[in-house]
Design an enzyme around this catalytic site. Structure first.
Site, PDB file in Angstrom:
ATOM      1  N   SER A   1      -7.094   3.784  16.066  1.00 11.58           N
ATOM      2  CA  SER A   1      -6.334   3.234  14.948  1.00 11.58           C
ATOM      3  C   SER A   1      -4.855   3.514  15.171  1.00 11.58           C
ATOM      4  O   SER A   1      -4.491   4.464  15.859  1.00 11.58           O
ATOM      5  CB  SER A   1      -6.787   3.854  13.631  1.00 11.58           C
ATOM      6  OG  SER A   1      -5.969   3.409  12.568  1.00 11.58           O
ATOM      7  N   HIS A   2      -4.033   2.717  14.555  1.00  7.65           N
ATOM      8  CA  HIS A   2      -2.600   2.967  14.593  1.00  7.65           C
ATOM      9  C   HIS A   2      -2.236   4.234  13.828  1.00  7.65           C
ATOM     10  O   HIS A   2      -1.160   4.787  13.999  1.00  7.65           O
ATOM     11  CB  HIS A   2      -1.838   1.771  14.021  1.00  7.65           C
ATOM     12  CG  HIS A   2      -1.751   0.630  14.979  1.00  7.65           C
ATOM     13  ND1 HIS A   2      -2.825  -0.160  15.296  1.00  7.65           N
ATOM     14  CD2 HIS A   2      -0.709   0.169  15.706  1.00  7.65           C
ATOM     15  CE1 HIS A   2      -2.455  -1.075  16.167  1.00  7.65           C
ATOM     16  NE2 HIS A   2      -1.175  -0.892  16.444  1.00  7.65           N
ATOM     17  N   SER A   3      -3.132   4.683  12.986  1.00  5.02           N
ATOM     18  CA  SER A   3      -2.936   5.887  12.189  1.00  5.02           C
ATOM     19  C   SER A   3      -3.921   6.957  12.633  1.00  5.02           C
ATOM     20  O   SER A   3      -5.138   6.726  12.626  1.00  5.02           O
ATOM     21  CB  SER A   3      -3.166   5.561  10.707  1.00  5.02           C
ATOM     22  OG  SER A   3      -3.364   6.741   9.960  1.00  5.02           O
TER      23      SER A   3
ATOM     24  N   ASP B   1      -8.592  -0.974  15.531  1.00  4.74           N
ATOM     25  CA  ASP B   1      -8.212  -1.582  14.266  1.00  4.74           C
ATOM     26  C   ASP B   1      -7.550  -2.942  14.461  1.00  4.74           C
ATOM     27  O   ASP B   1      -8.061  -3.919  13.950  1.00  4.74           O
ATOM     28  CB  ASP B   1      -7.394  -0.633  13.382  1.00  4.74           C
ATOM     29  CG  ASP B   1      -6.103  -0.116  13.977  1.00  4.74           C
ATOM     30  OD1 ASP B   1      -5.711  -0.510  15.088  1.00  4.74           O
ATOM     31  OD2 ASP B   1      -5.458   0.713  13.296  1.00  4.74           O
TER      32      ASP B   1
ATOM     33  N   SER C   1      -2.024  -4.131  18.931  1.00  5.85           N
ATOM     34  CA  SER C   1      -1.792  -3.400  20.176  1.00  5.85           C
ATOM     35  C   SER C   1      -2.891  -2.403  20.495  1.00  5.85           C
ATOM     36  O   SER C   1      -3.017  -1.969  21.639  1.00  5.85           O
ATOM     37  CB  SER C   1      -0.437  -2.696  20.136  1.00  5.85           C
ATOM     38  OG  SER C   1      -0.417  -1.714  19.119  1.00  5.85           O
TER      39      SER C   1
END
Length: 126
Positions: free
Chosen positions: A8-10, A66, A69
């Protein structure tokens, strides 16, 4: 056993999704990776590769991502890794839960686990 990687980006989101999937995954190796490596949002191919290597128990790894990128960096990480790994085209939370359950089977393969993750695309919530 087939392992899982949640990207995930987070980092907080990745950790939470891996935690939920882990409740259903028994002894399945589930690695969470997220963030840009400096406390911000993003994904890093090298970090994803490390997670793939850590999740691989010898039967391969299914990677759940997600968006955006994360897909590109996961593809790069898979190319860099010696592990057999595939990306599931699935909603990340529901797919991770389905994949974790599927991975508990002694007969699971990377393809069977990916198929179960991707089956989550059709799950209705109401």
């Amino acid at each position: 056993m087939v392992g899982l990687v949640v990207v995930s980006h987070s980092s907080t989101a990745a950790d939470g999704i891996a935690e939920v999937a882990g409740e259903m995954g028994g002894e399945t190796r589930i690695e969470a990776v997220g963030g840009d490596g400096q406390g911000g949002f993003g994904t890093v191919a090298d970090d994803i590769e490390t997670a793939i290597e850590d999740a691989d128990g010898g039967d391969g790894v299914v990677v759940l991502v997600d968006l955006g990128s994360a897909v590109m960096n996961a593809e790069v990480a898979i190319e860099m890794s010696d592990a057999e790994a595939v990306i599931a085209d699935a909603p990340v939370l529901e797919g991770a839960v389905n994949a974790a359950v599927a991975a508990t089977s002694g007969k699971s393969t990377v393809e069977s686990v990916r198929e179960q993750a991707e089956a989550a695309r059709g799950v209705e919530k109401l």
